[in-house]
Scaffold this motif. Structure first.
Motif: not given
Length: 96
Positions: A56-68, A48-54
């Protein structure tokens, strides 16, 4: 973590970003970067990407946030650019 432009055309580009957990598992992640040359993000997948001017912030979605520990995931985006398309240097924050 890495940011790579994998395709570029007049006025547009595709980039892939790889997020890798460190020596411990994580429950989520947030990636931030700032474009230096006026690039904008038009669409994304696997984040999920949001931006304000230049900025950018990207956060995980439900299926790829947990990583070993040591595991990786990728997300992608399509954007636009004018002038030059210098790749940014992203930073990543993990939720443990």
């Amino acid at each position: 973590m890495s940011y790579a432009v994998v395709g570029q055309w007049n006025g547009g580009f595709q980039a892939d970003v790889r997020v890798t957990a460190g020596s411990a598992p994580i429950r989520g992640w947030t990636v931030r970067w700032t474009y230096a040359n006026g690039q904008t993000v038009a669409q994304s997948w696997s984040a999920t990407i949001t931006s304000s001017g230049s900025s950018v912030t990207a956060t995980n979605v439900a299926y790829n946030g947990s990583l070993g520990a040591g595991a990786s995931t990728t997300f992608g985006l399509i954007g636009s650019w004018t002038g030059s398309n210098t790749a940014p240097t992203p930073t990543c924050t993990a939720t443990t």
